[in-house]
Design an enzyme around this catalytic site. Structure first.
Site, short mmCIF file in Angstrom:
data_model
loop_
_atom_site.label_atom_id
_atom_site.label_comp_id
_atom_site.label_asym_id
_atom_site.label_seq_id
_atom_site.Cartn_x
_atom_site.Cartn_y
_atom_site.Cartn_z
N CYS A 120 30.99 11.41 -48.44
CA CYS A 120 31.94 10.48 -48.44
C CYS A 120 33.50 10.88 -48.65
CB CYS A 120 31.45 9.68 -49.48
SG CYS A 120 31.89 7.70 -49.38
N GLU B 170 24.80 8.75 -47.95
CA GLU B 170 24.99 8.82 -49.43
C GLU B 170 24.41 7.68 -50.15
OE1 GLU B 170 28.46 9.88 -52.39
OE2 GLU B 170 28.97 8.26 -50.98
N LYS C 2 29.02 17.56 -54.31
CA LYS C 2 30.25 16.83 -54.00
C LYS C 2 31.37 17.52 -54.68
CE LYS C 2 32.04 12.10 -53.08
NZ LYS C 2 31.54 10.70 -53.12
#
Length: 334
Positions: free
Chosen positions: A166, A60, A133
């Site tokens: 993440c 990321e 995300k």
């Protein structure tokens, strides 16, 4: 398996390489262009050094960095697909590899904040998976919550791939969603600093174990004059054990052999600890077929749009104002 065998393509399964890309210092569009060139150069170098590698993963923020003063500005955003992803696609086609890349994507609705987006490109140069995300790292990140769900695609060596970004990896329900849709290799690309190093490692293992799937995770590495990013690429077996663990070195290439068929076989043949099955068939020894309603209140409330914690009304932080973000919603930071 992580060993000298991780230099070549296994007879079954595939070889993966996770790149601990140095955290980029980005102050201008030229810096982003430089990162893209560096990522492409690294992809080709990795393929040259590991001729059997079939999947190369970048963390990321490797494309656009983490300049929080500018990361919402138009200059710093990309379209997906766009000319930058076309450059990645051409590189994958030339190197004949699958690639995973990170982008901060311009929202098609100009009134809303950008998305934090990951893509998988196949060796034919096609984007075969696009993921936005779902769980931005609140209250720090200003990204708009993803709207594409958790897609799964075919990958090398019999794999079925999904990508989380993440903080997504801290949400066990998201890993379960990927597995429920058939994923047997769960990829996590991250830009975490050292505050959550232990928890990152723990959840990579637990996501694998709870769902009988491999996890392949890679983080940025190095210092950006504010935080240190820990690297520590990790490949976990479907039983939750760590097969390969990287160090804190920028540019370290973490490689390992993955055998998706072994995860598939465990899902088919295990009785004890086949927990992804047991969730929807609890008590099947006493009740043929098992009980299909898990009776979990939070799942029912979440599905009904009524999710609320008992302490929610007393929580101190529920917006981004601590980091200077407005509380009104809508597009900001143009």
């Amino acid at each position: 398996m992580g060993s000298i065998g991780s230099m070549g393509k296994p007879i079954e399964g595939f070889l993966v390489a996770a790149i601990q890309f140095p955290v980029p210092i980005v102050n201008s569009r030229k810096d982003i262009d430089h990162n893209i060139e560096s990522i492409i150069r690294t992809l080709h170098a990795t393929k040259a050094g590991y001729p059997g590698v079939e999947l190369i993963i970048f963390p990321e923020y490797s494309t656009q960095g983490l300049n929080t003063a500018k990361w919402l500005s138009e200059e710093f955003l990309l379209d997906v697909p766009g000319k930058e992803t076309e450059a990645y696609a051409q590189a994958c086609k030339e190197a004949k590899v699958y690639g995973v890349f990170s982008t901060m994507e311009r929202n098609p609705d100009s009134n809303k904040n950008p998305y934090n987006t990951a893509i998988i490109i196949n060796p034919q140069g096609e984007i075969i998976l696009k993921y936005r995300k779902l769980f931005p790292w609140n209250p720090i990140e200003p990204w708009y919550p993803g709207d594409l769900g958790m897609p799964v695609c075919e990958g090398p060596g019999g794999s079925k791939l999904a990508v989380c970004i993440c903080h997504d990896g801290m949400i066990p329900e998201l890993a379960r969603e990927a597995a429920y849709k058939g994923c047997n290799v769960y990829i996590r690309i991250s830009g975490y600093s050292t505050q959550v190093n232990d928890q990152w490692i723990l959840t990579n293992r637990s996501n694998a174990w709870h769902n009988l799937m491999y996890t392949v995770s890679v983080n940025l590495a190095g210092y950006d004059n504010v935080f240190y990013y820990f690297g520590e690429g990790q490949i976990c077996n479907f039983d939750g054990t760590t097969l390969v663990q990287g160090h804190r070195n920028p540019w370290e290439i973490v490689t390992g052999e993955i055998y998706p068929k072994m995860a598939d076989n465990a899902r088919l043949s295990w009785g004890l600890e086949n927990n992804i099955y047991n969730l929807g068939h609890r008590g099947y020894v006493a009740k043929p077929g098992g009980e299909h309603d898990a009776g979990l209140t939070y799942i029912k409330d979440l599905a009904a749009g009524k999710y609320k914690l008992p302490w929610e009304d007393h929580m101190k932080i529920k917006d981004g104002s601590i980091y200077g973000y407005p509380t009104t919603g809508g597009r900001f930071g143009k």
